[in-house]
Design a protein around this motif. Sequence first.
Motif, PDB file in Angstrom:
ATOM      1  N   ILE A  41       0.859  -1.179   0.000  1.00 54.07           N
ATOM      2  CA  ILE A  41       0.000   0.000   0.000  1.00 54.07           C
ATOM      3  C   ILE A  41       0.901   1.236   0.000  1.00 54.07           C
ATOM      4  O   ILE A  41       1.895   1.290   0.729  1.00 54.07           O
ATOM      5  CB  ILE A  41      -0.896   0.017   1.256  1.00 54.07           C
ATOM      6  CG1 ILE A  41      -1.934  -1.099   1.218  1.00 54.07           C
ATOM      7  CG2 ILE A  41      -1.557   1.363   1.434  1.00 54.07           C
ATOM      8  CD1 ILE A  41      -3.127  -0.817   0.354  1.00 54.07           C
ATOM      9  N   SER A  42       0.579   2.235  -0.816  1.00 56.84           N
ATOM     10  CA  SER A  42       1.342   3.478  -0.854  1.00 56.84           C
ATOM     11  C   SER A  42       0.357   4.641  -0.974  1.00 56.84           C
ATOM     12  O   SER A  42      -0.042   5.027  -2.073  1.00 56.84           O
ATOM     13  CB  SER A  42       2.331   3.465  -2.033  1.00 56.84           C
ATOM     14  OG  SER A  42       3.077   4.664  -2.084  1.00 56.84           O
ATOM     15  N   ILE A  43      -0.044   5.180   0.148  1.00 54.95           N
ATOM     16  CA  ILE A  43      -1.142   6.145   0.222  1.00 54.95           C
ATOM     17  C   ILE A  43      -0.593   7.574   0.289  1.00 54.95           C
ATOM     18  O   ILE A  43       0.173   7.895   1.215  1.00 54.95           O
ATOM     19  CB  ILE A  43      -2.003   5.881   1.466  1.00 54.95           C
ATOM     20  CG1 ILE A  43      -2.489   4.427   1.483  1.00 54.95           C
ATOM     21  CG2 ILE A  43      -3.179   6.831   1.524  1.00 54.95           C
ATOM     22  CD1 ILE A  43      -3.068   3.999   2.810  1.00 54.95           C
ATOM     23  N   PRO A  44      -0.973   8.436  -0.621  1.00 51.79           N
ATOM     24  CA  PRO A  44      -0.532   9.835  -0.530  1.00 51.79           C
ATOM     25  C   PRO A  44      -1.165  10.540   0.663  1.00 51.79           C
ATOM     26  O   PRO A  44      -2.375  10.457   0.879  1.00 51.79           O
ATOM     27  CB  PRO A  44      -1.012  10.450  -1.849  1.00 51.79           C
ATOM     28  CG  PRO A  44      -2.138   9.578  -2.303  1.00 51.79           C
ATOM     29  CD  PRO A  44      -1.827   8.197  -1.805  1.00 51.79           C
ATOM     30  N   ILE A  45      -0.316  11.189   1.469  1.00 45.90           N
ATOM     31  CA  ILE A  45      -0.789  11.969   2.608  1.00 45.90           C
ATOM     32  C   ILE A  45      -0.263  13.389   2.463  1.00 45.90           C
ATOM     33  O   ILE A  45       0.304  13.746   1.433  1.00 45.90           O
ATOM     34  CB  ILE A  45      -0.346  11.331   3.947  1.00 45.90           C
ATOM     35  CG1 ILE A  45       1.174  11.146   3.972  1.00 45.90           C
ATOM     36  CG2 ILE A  45      -1.049   9.995   4.155  1.00 45.90           C
ATOM     37  CD1 ILE A  45       1.713  10.616   5.287  1.00 45.90           C
ATOM     38  N   LYS A  46      -0.432  14.211   3.472  1.00 43.76           N
ATOM     39  CA  LYS A  46      -0.054  15.621   3.378  1.00 43.76           C
ATOM     40  C   LYS A  46       1.453  15.800   3.218  1.00 43.76           C
ATOM     41  O   LYS A  46       2.243  14.920   3.521  1.00 43.76           O
ATOM     42  CB  LYS A  46      -0.541  16.365   4.623  1.00 43.76           C
ATOM     43  CG  LYS A  46      -2.059  16.422   4.750  1.00 43.76           C
ATOM     44  CD  LYS A  46      -2.456  17.132   6.029  1.00 43.76           C
ATOM     45  CE  LYS A  46      -3.972  17.185   6.175  1.00 43.76           C
ATOM     46  NZ  LYS A  46      -4.382  17.838   7.452  1.00 43.76           N
ATOM     47  N   ASN A  47       1.814  16.996   2.757  1.00 45.23           N
ATOM     48  CA  ASN A  47       3.211  17.434   2.655  1.00 45.23           C
ATOM     49  C   ASN A  47       4.034  16.594   1.680  1.00 45.23           C
ATOM     50  O   ASN A  47       5.228  16.355   1.895  1.00 45.23           O
ATOM     51  CB  ASN A  47       3.876  17.426   4.043  1.00 45.23           C
ATOM     52  CG  ASN A  47       3.167  18.328   5.022  1.00 45.23           C
ATOM     53  OD1 ASN A  47       2.743  19.422   4.680  1.00 45.23           O
ATOM     54  ND2 ASN A  47       3.012  17.853   6.254  1.00 45.23           N
ATOM     55  N   ASN A  48       3.384  16.150   0.595  1.00 40.81           N
ATOM     56  CA  ASN A  48       4.073  15.401  -0.463  1.00 40.81           C
ATOM     57  C   ASN A  48       4.799  14.162   0.075  1.00 40.81           C
ATOM     58  O   ASN A  48       5.956  13.895  -0.250  1.00 40.81           O
ATOM     59  CB  ASN A  48       5.065  16.310  -1.201  1.00 40.81           C
ATOM     60  CG  ASN A  48       4.342  17.394  -1.983  1.00 40.81           C
ATOM     61  OD1 ASN A  48       3.282  17.160  -2.564  1.00 40.81           O
ATOM     62  ND2 ASN A  48       4.904  18.591  -1.975  1.00 40.81           N
ATOM     63  N   LYS A  49       4.083  13.435   0.908  1.00 45.69           N
ATOM     64  CA  LYS A  49       4.603  12.188   1.460  1.00 45.69           C
ATOM     65  C   LYS A  49       3.590  11.069   1.238  1.00 45.69           C
ATOM     66  O   LYS A  49       2.431  11.326   0.921  1.00 45.69           O
ATOM     67  CB  LYS A  49       4.907  12.346   2.953  1.00 45.69           C
ATOM     68  CG  LYS A  49       6.010  13.349   3.256  1.00 45.69           C
ATOM     69  CD  LYS A  49       6.222  13.509   4.748  1.00 45.69           C
ATOM     70  CE  LYS A  49       7.310  14.536   5.035  1.00 45.69           C
ATOM     71  NZ  LYS A  49       7.499  14.762   6.490  1.00 45.69           N
ATOM     72  N   ARG A  50       4.067   9.842   1.396  1.00 45.48           N
ATOM     73  CA  ARG A  50       3.192   8.678   1.271  1.00 45.48           C
ATOM     74  C   ARG A  50       3.345   7.784   2.499  1.00 45.48           C
ATOM     75  O   ARG A  50       4.450   7.601   3.020  1.00 45.48           O
ATOM     76  CB  ARG A  50       3.498   7.878  -0.001  1.00 45.48           C
ATOM     77  CG  ARG A  50       2.928   8.524  -1.257  1.00 45.48           C
ATOM     78  CD  ARG A  50       3.134   7.685  -2.495  1.00 45.48           C
ATOM     79  NE  ARG A  50       2.469   8.317  -3.635  1.00 45.48           N
ATOM     80  CZ  ARG A  50       1.382   7.837  -4.236  1.00 45.48           C
ATOM     81  NH1 ARG A  50       0.851   6.698  -3.829  1.00 45.48           N
ATOM     82  NH2 ARG A  50       0.838   8.477  -5.250  1.00 45.48           N
ATOM     83  N   LEU A  51       2.218   7.250   2.923  1.00 46.03           N
ATOM     84  CA  LEU A  51       2.188   6.249   3.981  1.00 46.03           C
ATOM     85  C   LEU A  51       2.218   4.888   3.310  1.00 46.03           C
ATOM     86  O   LEU A  51       1.343   4.572   2.515  1.00 46.03           O
ATOM     87  CB  LEU A  51       0.913   6.400   4.817  1.00 46.03           C
ATOM     88  CG  LEU A  51       0.618   5.284   5.818  1.00 46.03           C
ATOM     89  CD1 LEU A  51       1.671   5.233   6.919  1.00 46.03           C
ATOM     90  CD2 LEU A  51      -0.780   5.467   6.416  1.00 46.03           C
ATOM     91  N   VAL A  52       3.233   4.097   3.619  1.00 44.08           N
ATOM     92  CA  VAL A  52       3.442   2.819   2.940  1.00 44.08           C
ATOM     93  C   VAL A  52       3.304   1.664   3.929  1.00 44.08           C
ATOM     94  O   VAL A  52       3.837   1.710   5.039  1.00 44.08           O
ATOM     95  CB  VAL A  52       4.830   2.772   2.276  1.00 44.08           C
ATOM     96  CG1 VAL A  52       5.136   1.380   1.738  1.00 44.08           C
ATOM     97  CG2 VAL A  52       4.923   3.808   1.160  1.00 44.08           C
ATOM     98  N   TYR A  53       2.579   0.628   3.497  1.00 45.18           N
ATOM     99  CA  TYR A  53       2.603  -0.668   4.177  1.00 45.18           C
ATOM    100  C   TYR A  53       3.246  -1.642   3.207  1.00 45.18           C
ATOM    101  O   TYR A  53       2.756  -1.843   2.095  1.00 45.18           O
ATOM    102  CB  TYR A  53       1.196  -1.142   4.541  1.00 45.18           C
ATOM    103  CG  TYR A  53       1.171  -2.619   4.895  1.00 45.18           C
ATOM    104  CD1 TYR A  53       1.569  -3.058   6.154  1.00 45.18           C
ATOM    105  CD2 TYR A  53       0.799  -3.569   3.946  1.00 45.18           C
ATOM    106  CE1 TYR A  53       1.588  -4.408   6.457  1.00 45.18           C
ATOM    107  CE2 TYR A  53       0.808  -4.921   4.248  1.00 45.18           C
ATOM    108  CZ  TYR A  53       1.206  -5.335   5.507  1.00 45.18           C
ATOM    109  OH  TYR A  53       1.237  -6.668   5.801  1.00 45.18           O
TER     110      TYR A  53
END
Length: 327
Positions: A41-53
């Motif tokens: 999983i690679s979810i775009p979040i705030k501040n041009n970052k991604r939350l990855v599982y």
Amino acid sequence: MYLRLLFLLSFLFLNLHACKNGYFSCVAKVKDSTSIQKNSISIPIKNNKRLVYSQQIPNAKIYKHDPFLNLYIIEDKKHFKYPFDINMRLQLGTAAVTDKTFKEGKVLKEQVGLNTLGIYSAKMKTPALITSSCCALEGILTPGGFIDKYYLNNFITKKSADYGDIGIRVKDQKGCIKIVASNPYLKNNPLKRGDCVIGFDGKKVSSAAQLMRNILFSTVGSKHTIKVKRDKKVLDFNVEAYKRTGGGEVSDTFLEFRGIFFNKKLHIVGLNQYFKDYGMQLGDRLIQVNGVQVKNQDELREYVENFKDFSRLLFERKNFQFFVNIK
């Protein structure tokens, strides 16, 4: 250029009207953001970052890593314009969402600490996102269960990926938040297996899930009070949070507190500098603790806990067996 502008405008419409269009918009958002990538999983979040599982280390700039839950914060070079947020508001409905479909469901069992992920009712090919109808994140559905929004929010918002620990593992049992394991290597640990936790920091605790969040999300070095019922007595203790060393994808036998890490078959996969003089090596397999054969991490944790002065460990290496005493 015109087609690109048309796409952006149409996707903005979908994003702004996600609640109105429900989970169909969430499927579109997951697809357009490439949030599902094979087995990760690679979810775009705030501040041009991604939350990855991911079970694999991402090929990207890594800002933060949680080894217990296989979570990462990485750089988002694509700069997706409509990031996901974590839904910390009241939500009546949720669904498991992929880039192709969705299935509405509900939480059957909350996540309890790092070792017991949550259970979600909808059966879906994993990994998947769990979202509200407005496409806000409620969790990540993995092969082993779901990682809930409280852990995702804690990981994203805290500067450090460390978790707090006071040396106990708990579960809900017949109206009691029961301590099922207590770290024997923690100096002056006042908590015992079988204690029922009834309060933490002056407040009543309603579930094992809530208690473990309070402990894990605490700052390392912070002071706390815990109230337990032991036999027919109610006891109050002062405790300090230390850094959690095991749980989730990392072995959790309490020997990690001493610097020994195992895989599921009890082969050593990690040793700190302190144990190099003990003769142990990576790959050695643990077969006995204090004269009792152990087959898995749960058995190891149970038998280690019974001996606070020292633990006598029997290892095997290529048909050669040797003892190590851990104080």
